[in-house]
Design a protein around this motif. Sequence first.
Motif, PDB file in Angstrom:
ATOM      1  N   ASN A   1      37.019  44.064  34.074  1.00 40.42           N
ATOM      2  CA  ASN A   1      37.294  43.939  35.498  1.00 40.42           C
ATOM      3  C   ASN A   1      38.756  43.562  35.726  1.00 40.42           C
ATOM      4  N   GLU A   2      39.302  42.727  34.830  1.00 44.25           N
ATOM      5  CA  GLU A   2      40.708  42.317  34.951  1.00 44.25           C
ATOM      6  C   GLU A   2      41.645  43.517  34.786  1.00 44.25           C
ATOM      7  N   TRP A   3      41.342  44.369  33.803  1.00 44.91           N
ATOM      8  CA  TRP A   3      42.162  45.567  33.595  1.00 44.91           C
ATOM      9  C   TRP A   3      42.062  46.515  34.784  1.00 44.91           C
TER      10      TRP A   3
ATOM     11  N   MET B   1      45.188  47.805  37.045  1.00 46.84           N
ATOM     12  CA  MET B   1      45.433  49.227  37.287  1.00 46.84           C
ATOM     13  C   MET B   1      45.487  49.527  38.784  1.00 46.84           C
ATOM     14  N   ASP B   2      44.578  48.942  39.545  1.00 48.20           N
ATOM     15  CA  ASP B   2      44.591  49.148  40.997  1.00 48.20           C
ATOM     16  C   ASP B   2      45.873  48.609  41.615  1.00 48.20           C
ATOM     17  N   GLN B   3      46.295  47.423  41.167  1.00 47.10           N
ATOM     18  CA  GLN B   3      47.517  46.828  41.705  1.00 47.10           C
ATOM     19  C   GLN B   3      48.751  47.650  41.319  1.00 47.10           C
TER      20      GLN B   3
END
Length: 149
Positions: free
Chosen positions: A5-7, A11-13
């Motif tokens: 979830n952190e990755w 990626m979204d940011q």
Amino acid sequence: MIMTNEWATIMDQSDLLCTMVLSSEQFYHYLDAHRAVYTNSNLVREINHFTKLKDQYEEVQRFGKYHPDYSKVMKDIRVTKRKLDMVDEVATLKVAENELQDLLDEVSLLIGKSVSEGVKVPVSNPFFASSGSSCGSGCGTGGACSCSA
């Protein structure tokens, strides 16, 4: 690599950051300036001529002043570069490139400093290189630096 979830958030940011840079005023100025230069057939011809001169310059540099065409090539490249630099569209493109590079340098510094204050971020503008350093010239001076890094 396992996608956590952190990755996914990272990626979204990063996609959001990319979108922000691509919609920035600096990027649009760069696009407009680039279009103005490369849609002008006379300028494109001059730029191609300058590129060929740069190839000749590289060849001459291998032998230095002992190359038979040294003086001619050196003069031709200086005259052609000066001629290109005096064209308003080319000057505008150079300014736009520098402004976009400054934006990218700022973003890189913000990201690097958010990871750690000790991260060294290569930048093209000396203003940004010295803004976070306690020594002003960076720590790549071969031990001559007086900072506490």
